[in-house]
Design an enzyme around this catalytic site. Structure first.
Site, mmCIF file in Angstrom:
data_model
loop_
_atom_site.group_PDB
_atom_site.id
_atom_site.type_symbol
_atom_site.label_atom_id
_atom_site.label_comp_id
_atom_site.label_asym_id
_atom_site.label_seq_id
_atom_site.Cartn_x
_atom_site.Cartn_y
_atom_site.Cartn_z
ATOM 1 N N CYS A 1 -5.992 13.926 -2.222
ATOM 2 C CA CYS A 1 -7.075 15.009 -2.286
ATOM 3 C C CYS A 1 -7.361 14.734 -3.649
ATOM 4 C CB CYS A 1 -6.553 16.244 -2.272
ATOM 5 S SG CYS A 1 -6.327 16.750 -0.589
ATOM 6 N N TRP B 1 -7.791 14.729 1.635
ATOM 7 C CA TRP B 1 -7.122 14.133 2.576
ATOM 8 C C TRP B 1 -6.148 14.991 3.257
ATOM 9 C CZ3 TRP B 1 -1.864 13.055 3.855
ATOM 10 C CH2 TRP B 1 -1.271 12.156 4.946
ATOM 11 N N GLU C 1 4.134 -8.278 3.087
ATOM 12 C CA GLU C 1 2.713 -7.698 2.295
ATOM 13 C C GLU C 1 1.606 -8.269 3.010
ATOM 14 O OE1 GLU C 1 1.735 -5.355 0.493
ATOM 15 O OE2 GLU C 1 -0.071 -6.096 -0.772
ATOM 16 N N ARG D 1 -8.659 8.967 -3.014
ATOM 17 C CA ARG D 1 -7.465 9.837 -2.768
ATOM 18 C C ARG D 1 -7.663 10.577 -1.508
ATOM 19 N NH1 ARG D 1 -4.965 10.901 -7.612
ATOM 20 N NH2 ARG D 1 -3.893 12.787 -6.763
ATOM 21 N N LYS E 1 -1.255 -5.560 4.670
ATOM 22 C CA LYS E 1 -2.854 -5.725 4.384
ATOM 23 C C LYS E 1 -3.398 -5.676 5.690
ATOM 24 C CE LYS E 1 -3.045 -4.653 0.978
ATOM 25 N NZ LYS E 1 -1.724 -4.111 0.329
ATOM 26 N N HIS F 1 15.464 -13.621 16.616
ATOM 27 C CA HIS F 1 16.226 -12.558 17.045
ATOM 28 C C HIS F 1 15.423 -11.313 17.602
ATOM 29 C CE1 HIS F 1 19.941 -14.322 15.407
ATOM 30 N NE2 HIS F 1 19.222 -14.375 14.297
ATOM 31 N N GLU G 1 -3.499 -2.252 7.477
ATOM 32 C CA GLU G 1 -4.188 -1.094 6.753
ATOM 33 C C GLU G 1 -5.666 -1.069 6.729
ATOM 34 O OE1 GLU G 1 -1.767 -0.175 2.616
ATOM 35 O OE2 GLU G 1 -2.615 -2.434 2.561
ATOM 36 N N LYS H 1 -5.045 6.409 -1.194
ATOM 37 C CA LYS H 1 -4.378 5.619 -2.356
ATOM 38 C C LYS H 1 -3.322 6.176 -3.208
ATOM 39 C CE LYS H 1 -5.604 1.825 -5.393
ATOM 40 N NZ LYS H 1 -4.915 0.981 -4.493
ATOM 41 N N ASN I 1 -4.992 20.309 -4.507
ATOM 42 C CA ASN I 1 -4.222 19.056 -4.356
ATOM 43 C C ASN I 1 -2.774 19.342 -4.153
ATOM 44 O OD1 ASN I 1 -3.525 15.975 -6.307
ATOM 45 N ND2 ASN I 1 -3.387 16.310 -4.025
ATOM 46 N N GLY I 2 -2.186 18.995 -3.153
ATOM 47 C CA GLY I 2 -0.767 19.149 -2.816
ATOM 48 C C GLY I 2 -0.523 20.134 -1.503
HETATM 49 C C1 G6P Z 1 -0.337 4.324 -0.570
HETATM 50 C C2 G6P Z 1 -1.400 3.017 -0.852
HETATM 51 C C3 G6P Z 1 -0.766 1.907 -1.036
HETATM 52 C C4 G6P Z 1 0.425 2.014 -2.133
HETATM 53 C C5 G6P Z 1 1.295 2.965 -1.785
HETATM 54 C C6 G6P Z 1 2.367 3.279 -3.040
HETATM 55 O O1 G6P Z 1 0.146 4.138 0.639
HETATM 56 O O2 G6P Z 1 -2.333 3.168 0.249
HETATM 57 O O3 G6P Z 1 -1.504 0.882 -1.505
HETATM 58 O O4 G6P Z 1 1.177 0.577 -2.216
HETATM 59 O O5 G6P Z 1 0.608 4.360 -1.455
HETATM 60 O O6 G6P Z 1 1.480 3.701 -4.040
HETATM 61 P P1 G6P Z 1 1.707 3.613 -5.454
HETATM 62 O O7 G6P Z 1 0.593 4.233 -6.332
HETATM 63 O O8 G6P Z 1 2.938 4.603 -5.787
HETATM 64 O O9 G6P Z 1 1.991 2.261 -5.662
#
Ligand code: G6P
Length: 612
Positions: free
Chosen positions: A2, A73, A485, A27, A489, A508, A492, A607, A99-100
């Protein structure tokens, strides 16, 4: 999660708030809303993105020099118009953005219902505004006093701003465990979840601390006190951010812009820290705490998401180059499993945003146990950067695309510098190799640029995988976290199921999934374990899997057996992840785009994850 923005001053609040909400949309983008005061209070809210709100309010009264806005969010209550913020008290006198999470909202709600309050939404936030309103009415309290008392009854996390229709000359804001920045202009104030909405208006900021309440007035005065009613002297800082960094420029998406920024952001991370010609590498954050860091028995790295993948690379780097034992932990697991953390441990938190709730909590736990806490953070002034004993900023600049790219390579760069610095000082890196590494490091930005040249090829390749349902990513050593990673990606932003695996583990389990429809991305750069990874590719091919191999430039062996090969430049092995991740970022970008997905704002994600 948020994003919140508020304004009070002499200007029209609406355009400032909307612009701010767009910058904070990373956010959360389930719904958006504003409340504006001009003789009367107008509240507009809508499910969807900030642009949906903008369309919805066309033709409506948007005047007012004071207002609050929110981009959501969803946690409590589905994303719809009713659950969108701002929320109002029973009589519509107070409006709040939040927010929270208010964890004890159910108990508070029950008590308020007994007192005759009626609720319209399913949110925890609405409980808070009713509670503040009830306290204010009961004892005829000033708004800030009612907020203060209400917050002392609340369990959970909050960054809030409250607007009182009966006194629109001020806004009352507070925070605990969710970020809140106060921008101070000329007879005007801005409040926001991060500093980006302030850029272009003011460069004077105060990062509020936990359990602080700020009262800002349209006569240009403000006051900060604690929840215990102690007046605080604000620490006003200068914001160093420019507008270009917050805009897409000539790129179609922030993600693509951020992928292409990497030659520069990696160079920025190394700036002032490495000089190969003079033969030195400095890490100020380590120097500040040199004794404790060099005497540490163990490093624990805690992070979430992509940052956790960077931490895994950190483990390989620290153990190989500096010979220091490292454990990598999901912050969310570390914080709840009663871990053994000692005074002679160093706990490193990696976080792009510096606000991730689980990472923050893991750090607090480590601090309580007496460990030195160190931050590798992108967002300057963020909560994590402020609670750590020491740390290194990665200097990647604002990252707006939800899928992290340049922050990841920034984190890996910072970890690489730390590992070399410690290794050389500890005598685990011989002098000649040290100089070779420094020279290699300085070439990395140019090599990343070269790696980006595969973009066209990757774009074509992506077209072949638009309708795939599953993808496997394999790698060994430094390239194992890159496999994780790459898979993350793809998941996501394209919503294709993908799994990253250590290449040798394939047999395995995942090997059972391989048939002629299964794309397998193998990161097969030409260094140690090369022959082993060639064998893994053979194993995939024997089951008719479709192999997309990331190889070192000039590799001839793999191109004979893989279906597709993408070349990256050669480098010293510890720097490989900085290059091998580039084609994978581009691959997920192009596949997602070709599938018509919203690359910068993938569904259900945010994010900055400021809730557990
Ligand atoms: C969310 C974001 C990711 C990020 C993760 C950790 O899931 O979508 O891209 O890697 O949070 O966030 P941070 O700000 O702690 O790296």
């Amino acid at each position: 999660m948020c994003g919140i923005v508020a304004y009070i001053g002499k200007k029209d609040a609406y355009p400032i708030i909307i612009k701010g909400l767009k910058r904070l949309e990373y956010r959360g983008y389930d719904s958006a809303g504003v409340a504006l005061f001009n003789g009367d209070l107008n509240v507009y809210k809508k499910k969807g993105k900030v642009n949906d709100l903008v369309s919805f309010v066309k033709g409506k009264n948007l005047s007012g020099n004071v207002g609050i806005g929110h981009t959501r969010w969803a946690t409590h209550g589905e994303p719809n118009d009713i659950n969108a913020h701002p929320h109002t008290s029973d009589d519509g006198r107070l409006t709040i953005i939040h927010n929270g999470i208010i964890e004890n909202y159910a108990t508070l709600k029950e008590a308020l219902i007994k007192e005759g309050h009626t609720f319209t939404s399913d949110t925890d936030t609405e409980v808070l505004v009713h509670l503040i309103g009830a306290l204010q009415d009961k004892d005829n309290l000033e708004l800030e006093e009612a907020v203060r008392i209400a917050l002392s009854q609340v369990v959970g996390a909050y960054a809030i701003v409250v607007l009182d229709r009966n006194d629109p000359t001020k806004l009352v804001a507070a925070r605990k465990a969710s970020p809140l920045v106060l921008g101070i202009g000329q007879d005007e104030f801005f409040l926001a979840s991060d500093a980006t909405p302030l850029v272009g208006y003011t460069s004077q900021v105060v990062y509020l601390n936990d359990e602080e309440i700020a009262v800002v007035s349209n006569d240009g005065t403000f006051e900060i006190k604690t929840i215990d009613n102690e007046i605080q002297t604000p620490f006003i800082q200068l914001l160093n951010m420019n507008i270009e960094k917050l805009e897409k420029g000539n790129y179609e998406h922030f993600m693509l812009k951020e992928i292409y920024e990497q030659p520069n952001t990696i160079a920025d991370c190394m700036r002032g820290r490495v000089n190969a010609a003079a033969g030195w590498l400095k890490m100020g954050g380590i120097e500040e705490q040199e004794e404790r860091i060099f005497n540490a028995k163990r490093f624990i790295m805690a992070a979430c998401g992509t940052s956790w993948h960077a931490a895994l690379i950190g483990e390989y780097l620290f153990e190989e180059l500096a010979r220091i034992p490292v454990e990598v932990e999901y912050a969310s697991e570390l914080r709840y499993r009663n871990p053994i953390i000692n005074k002679d441990d160093v706990v490193i938190a990696l976080s792009q945003s510096g606000e991730t709730a689980d990472t923050m909590a893991a750090l607090e736990l480590a601090k309580d146990k007496g460990a030195l806490i160190y931050g590798i953070v992108n967002s300057v002034g963020s909560s994590i950067s402020r609670i750590t004993d020491s740390g290194s900023y990665i200097h990647a600049g604002p990252e707006i695309g939800v899928a992290s790219t340049k922050a990841f390579t920034g984190q890996v760069t910072a970890l690489t510098l730390m590992a070399i610095y410690m290794g050389y000082k500890r005598g685990t890196i011989p002098k000649s190799y040290y100089h070779q590494l420094l020279e290699g490091l300085e070439k990395i930005p140019a090599k990343v640029k070269e790696a980006l040249e595969c973009d066209k090829q990757v774009k074509e390749l992506a077209k072949k995988f638009i309708n795939t349902n599953h993808t496997l990513y394999l790698g060994r050593g430094y390239n194992f976290p890159i496999a994780l990673e790459g898979a993350l990606k793809l998941k996501e932003i394209s919503y294709i199921h993908a799994e990253g695996y250590p290449a040798a583990e394939m047999k395995h389990g995942p090997i059972a999934l391989i048939d002629e429809n299964m794309p397998v991305v193998v990161i097969a750069t030409n260094k140690s374990a090369y022959e082993k990874i060639v064998s893994n590719i053979q194993e995939v091919k024997a089951r008719k899997g479709i192999v997309i191999a990331i190889v070192t430039k000039g590799d001839e062996e793999i191109s004979k057996i893989a279906d597709y090969t993408i070349e990256i430049p050669d480098t010293e092995e510890p720097f490989t992840p900085l290059l091998s991740v580039i084609p994978l970022q581009l691959l997920s970008y192009h596949i997602a785009l070709a599938r018509g997905c919203n690359v910068d704002q993938p569904r259900n994600l945010a994010k900055s994850v400021t809730v557990e």
